[in-house]
Design an enzyme around this catalytic site. Structure first.
Site, short mmCIF file in Angstrom:
data_model
loop_
_atom_site.label_atom_id
_atom_site.label_comp_id
_atom_site.label_asym_id
_atom_site.label_seq_id
_atom_site.Cartn_x
_atom_site.Cartn_y
_atom_site.Cartn_z
N GLU A 9 -7.90 4.93 7.04
CA GLU A 9 -7.73 4.30 8.15
C GLU A 9 -7.45 5.00 9.23
O GLU A 9 -6.37 5.78 9.12
CB GLU A 9 -6.80 3.13 7.85
CG GLU A 9 -6.50 2.08 9.13
CD GLU A 9 -5.42 0.93 8.65
OE1 GLU A 9 -5.08 0.28 9.64
OE2 GLU A 9 -5.16 0.94 7.49
N GLU A 68 0.75 -1.13 -0.06
CA GLU A 68 -0.24 -0.11 -0.14
C GLU A 68 0.99 1.24 -0.05
O GLU A 68 2.11 1.29 0.39
CB GLU A 68 -0.96 0.03 1.26
CG GLU A 68 -0.19 -0.04 2.68
CD GLU A 68 -1.20 -0.27 3.59
OE1 GLU A 68 -1.49 0.77 4.23
OE2 GLU A 68 -1.83 -1.36 3.88
#
Length: 405
Positions: free
Chosen positions: A319, A208
């Site tokens: 997140e 990521e």
């Protein structure tokens, strides 16, 4: 219509399977090597003092930390990705619209010479309560139990994402609005990223990249560019940036973990970073491209088992980590820019020009997407797919608020 219902049910079944417990053994070693800072210092070619206090060391490209990983001892560095047909046949608007976002350390005009990579000198705050392993790595999700049943609500992580599953994914891309969210505690963090994953729910492999405000890792609350990987759900493997061996950097233009400039503020201009993660078909390395131009480096295929072939899911979104997620009072660490999403006004965190690369020969919008949020009263999502040429995903929130006490 009947065939469509079967397809949707199949996709939903696939998502449910991702959330089930798994007893499959992890591919990664339980003993992850650490970066030797003395070795890094010995290969230093140049040092740059950034105006924000960062120190950037220009390190010999062939002496970087990645090669301390046991799986990479005989690795031959790949200086550029193989020819990528998907990127070559990309949409015209993606090729023509480049948003130039730089980093603070480059504002003085200084740069690292060719043959070196810029490495941000690490800052670890001794007052932090986390262990050294959890400083460089994400804390694995912890699920609550109720009457011996596992709850799907994570009690330390909260996500608000756009998800696609059901195909073999070889790349993913998006324009991520760069924000400056409030992070309440030194041990909290807030990230926005593009993620490709494969594997079981508790032993997944993922790569990521995006931006993060992570004081426990970076020592401050600036918005910084990051890359991240794991091969076992962040239990024992992987890390942010170059804080452990693994990621091989090839570019001398971008420093992992360095502050992004400029950032977006509500009711002001929006600034974006374009992130493209893609698999090299010839080497199985996963490359990171920044801003439609800069190939930063790659995660070697040797680090993974499932991802050596392909990803089976892609996520775009935010997140938040805090030990107060799932508790009352809730964390006030924000996601995105701290505002709930409103696609009509676009004044929250967002990701636009969402693309995937599957078995086709070009980047495209996913055939199927679904939104997901752990706590819609704290961090919400808004997918705008109708009546516009290119669907957009808005997300974020303030954390603790009157409806998220």
């Amino acid at each position: 219509m009947w065939c469509f219902e079967i397809q949707v049910l199949g996709i939903l079944s696939f998502i449910i399977s991702l959330l089930t417990l798994s007893s499959t053994a992890s591919y990664s070693s339980t003993l992850q090597p650490k970066v030797d800072t003395k070795t890094i210092n010995s290969h230093m070619i140049k040092t740059i003092q950034s105006e924000d206090g960062d120190i950037i060391d220009c390190i010999d490209l062939y002496k970087q930390p990645a090669f301390d990983h046991p799986a990479l001892r005989n690795h031959t560095i790949q200086m550029a990705p193989s020819y990528n047909k998907a990127a070559e046949r990309n949409d015209d608007d993606i090729n023509n619209r480049e948003i130039r976002i730089s980093q603070v350390w480059k504002r003085s005009g200084m740069s690292c010479p060719k043959g070196t990579i810029p490495v941000r000198r690490g800052i670890i705050n001794s007052r932090l309560t986390t262990t050294a392993a959890n400083i460089i790595r994400k804390t694995p999700p912890h699920h609550s139990h109720n009457n011996n049943n596992l709850s799907l609500l994570q009690t330390n992580h909260s996500k608000a994402i756009l998800l696609t599953v059901g195909y073999r994914y070889l790349g993913a891309k998006g324009d991520i609005k760069v924000c400056y969210p409030q992070v309440e505690k030194d041990d909290d963090y807030s990230t926005s990223q593009v993620t490709l994953s494969n594997g079981d729910y508790y032993d997944y492999e993922s790569v990521e990249s995006g931006w993060a405000v992570n004081p426990r890792l970076y020592g401050d609350r600036q918005t910084r560019f990051f890359v991240y990987w794991t091969s076992d759900g962040s239990k024992t493997s992987g890390c942010f940036d170059l804080t452990c061996p693994g990621f091989v950097q090839t570019s001398n233009e971008i420093a992992l973990g360095a502050a992004i400039y400029p950032t977006s503020f509500p009711h002001d201009l929006s600034y974006e970073i374009t992130i493209y993660i893609f698999k090299d078909a010839e080497t199985s390395n996963w490359w990171v491209e920044y801003g439609n131009r800069i190939k930063i480096g790659y995660w070697p295929g040797e680090l993974f088992k499932e991802l050596r072939s392909n990803a089976d899911s892609v996520e775009w979104g935010g997140e938040v980590y805090s030990d107060r997620v799932g508790h009352t009072p809730h964390s006030s660490t924000a996601m995105g820019n701290g505002r709930f999403p409103e696609g009509m006004y676009g004044n929250s965190g967002y990701i636009k020009r969402i693309r995937i690369h599957d078995n086709s020969l070009y980047l495209k919008f996913p055939e199927w997407v679904e939104t997901y949020t752990d706590e819609y009263n704290c961090y919400d999502v808004d997918y705008v797919g109708d009546y516009i040429a290119d669907p957009e995903f808005y997300y974020g929130g303030p954390g603790r608020n009157p409806i998220c006490p």
